[in-house]
Structure formats: structure tokens, C-alpha cells
Design an enzyme around this catalytic site. Structure first.
Site, PDB file in Angstrom:
ATOM      1  N   CYS A  45       0.945  -1.321  -0.094  1.00  0.00           N
ATOM      2  CA  CYS A  45      -0.098   0.093   0.021  1.00  0.00           C
ATOM      3  C   CYS A  45       0.884   1.114   0.098  1.00  0.00           C
ATOM      4  O   CYS A  45       0.470   2.295  -0.475  1.00  0.00           O
ATOM      5  CB  CYS A  45      -1.002   0.054   1.084  1.00  0.00           C
ATOM      6  SG  CYS A  45      -1.894  -1.168   1.356  1.00  0.00           S
TER       7      CYS A  45
HETATM    8  C1  BEZ Z   1       0.579  -4.379   1.667  1.00  0.00           C
HETATM    9  O1  BEZ Z   1       0.197  -3.430   1.516  1.00  0.00           O
HETATM   10  O2  BEZ Z   1       1.632  -4.943   1.899  1.00  0.00           O
HETATM   11  C2  BEZ Z   1      -0.391  -5.888   2.153  1.00  0.00           C
HETATM   12  C3  BEZ Z   1      -1.564  -5.483   2.906  1.00  0.00           C
HETATM   13  C4  BEZ Z   1      -2.355  -6.521   3.377  1.00  0.00           C
HETATM   14  C5  BEZ Z   1      -2.022  -7.832   3.428  1.00  0.00           C
HETATM   15  C6  BEZ Z   1      -0.750  -8.165   2.594  1.00  0.00           C
HETATM   16  C7  BEZ Z   1       0.065  -6.999   2.033  1.00  0.00           C
END
Ligand code: BEZ
Length: 212
Positions: A45
Site C-alpha cells: 500500500c
Molecule cells: C501490503 O500492502 O503490503 C499488504 C496489505 C495487506 C496484506 C498483504 C500485504
């Protein structure tokens, strides 16, 4: 309610990092991209929100506003902003909706319980100035999106709204287009496509991009 291509984008009022957003008023006469991410302070994210900030001028050029959302609240988003800015070497320049009450997530079906009961998946909605949904797609949490693809689709939507063409596989702005099958009168074809066309099949006619 399922949000389909062609649906009117559900309206809402929600707080954001840039103040209260009344969604349809905020869109105004622009296009908009509403995209959800699972959670603040997570790695993928962080890269996604940073990428959108870096290429925001590309959205601006196309008359498109961008807005992110997750089920975290606005104070959490605000604490996360400096991490995005420092690690992705950019300045945040668009709002992130707080959605701890899941108002937006529910309206847009952004929580897929088989994937995760509480977190939003990576949904994207492209919305036109008439507030009509023109593209939806959904990626899983572990896969960051390709925002160049979103720009590519916006280019296609804005082109095909104005000219009697569709865009073929892997088309990019400036590439060959296909003439809509509904256009069959040779006089109309000559008028609309003065640069000419190649007929590979009666239903498959290639033409240079009309507005280039
Ligand atoms: C991420 O943004 O890295 C992420 C968020 C939730 C689950 C897996 C990865």
C-alpha cells in the site's frame, strides 16, 4: 447493491485527509479514480499510494481526480503520510478517505469476506463526469496494481467516447484502433477515418488513431 460498469457511482459524505468529501460534489465535472487499499502502514500500500502521488500530473492532464480509501481512520492516514513521502520520495497530493465505519467499503463492495473479513481488497473504480462507473477491477492484497494500466484505460475511454473506434489488445495512446463494427457505410467510414483503414476481415478494420 453491486456496482457495475454503467451504474451511477454511489454517493457518500466521508472525512478525508483533506477534509470532508461529498463525493459527487467533489468529482464535479472531472473524471475520478476511487481506489481502496487494505491497510495503512503496510508495504505494498505504501508503494501504491506513493506511485499515485508521483504520477498525479498524468491524472491531472486527463482531467481525472484521484482518491484513496481504506478502513483505517483519518488520524491513522495522517500518521502514515510521512512514511509514504519519505520512503517513496514524493509529496502526497490527493485525499485519503477515512472509512473506519466502512460506509464506502460497503457501498462499493470493497470487503470480500472470503479473502479477509475486515480489510478492503484493492478495488479500482473509474468514474466519468456524469458519475457513471466506467471501469472496475479488483486485485488481491499481495499484488500491487499497475497504475499505468489505469491511465491507459482512461485514455481509451476518453478516446472511444469521442470517436467511432475501440482499442485493441495492449493498445497505447497513439496506436492503431479498430473501427466499430456498427459503422458499415463506406461514405461514413471515409468521412470519419480520412487517414484510411485496413480491412483484415469485414468485422476487423484497423485505422490510425483518429485524434493524432
Ligand atoms: C501490503 O500492502 O503490503 C499488504 C496489505 C495487506 C496484506 C498483504 C500485504
Amino acid at each position: 447493491m453491486t456496482v457495475h460498469i454503467g451504474s451511477i457511482a454511489p454517493d457518500f459524505t466521508q472525512e478525508s485527509t483533506e477534509g470532508t468529501i461529498k463525493f459527487h460534489d467533489w468529482i464535479g465535472n472531472s473524471w475520478a479514480v476511487l481506489f481502496s487499499h487494505p491497510k495503512d502502514f503496510t508495504p505494498v500500500c505504501t508503494t501504491e499510494l506513493g506511485m499515485v502521488a508521483k504520477i498525479k500530473s498524468e491524472f491531472d492532464k486527463r482531467g481525472v481526480k484521484v482518491i484513496a480509501v481504506s478502513v483505517d481512520d483519518v488520524p491513522s492516514h495522517k500518521r502514515w503520510l510521512s512514511d509514504i513521502e519519505e520512503t517513496q520520495k514524493t509529496k502526497m497530493n490527493y485525499p485519503i478517505l477515512g472509512d473506519s465505519d466502512r460506509k464506502v467499503a460497503k457501498l462499493y463492495d470493497m470487503i470480500h469476506p472470503e479473502a479477509n473479513d475486515t480489510l478492503t481488497v484493492r478495488s479500482v473504480f473509474v468514474i466519468d463526469p456524469n458519475k457513471k462507473v466506467r471501469l472496475t477491477f479488483t486485485y488481491p492484497a499481495a499484488t500491487g496494481r499497475n497504475f499505468d494500466e489505469i491511465l491507459r484505460v482512461i485514455d481509451s475511454l476518453q478516446l472511444t467516447d469521442k470517436h467511432s473506434v475501440a482499442t485493441p489488445a495492449n493498445w497505447k495512446d497513439g496506436g492503431e484502433c479498430v473501427i466499430l463494427p456498427s459503422i458499415t457505410d463506406p461514405k461514413v467510414i471515409a468521412e470519419k477515418f480520412p487517414k484510411g483503414h485496413k480491412e483484415l476481415r469485414p468485422y476487423l478494420r484497423m485505422t490510425p488513431q483518429p485524434n493524432k
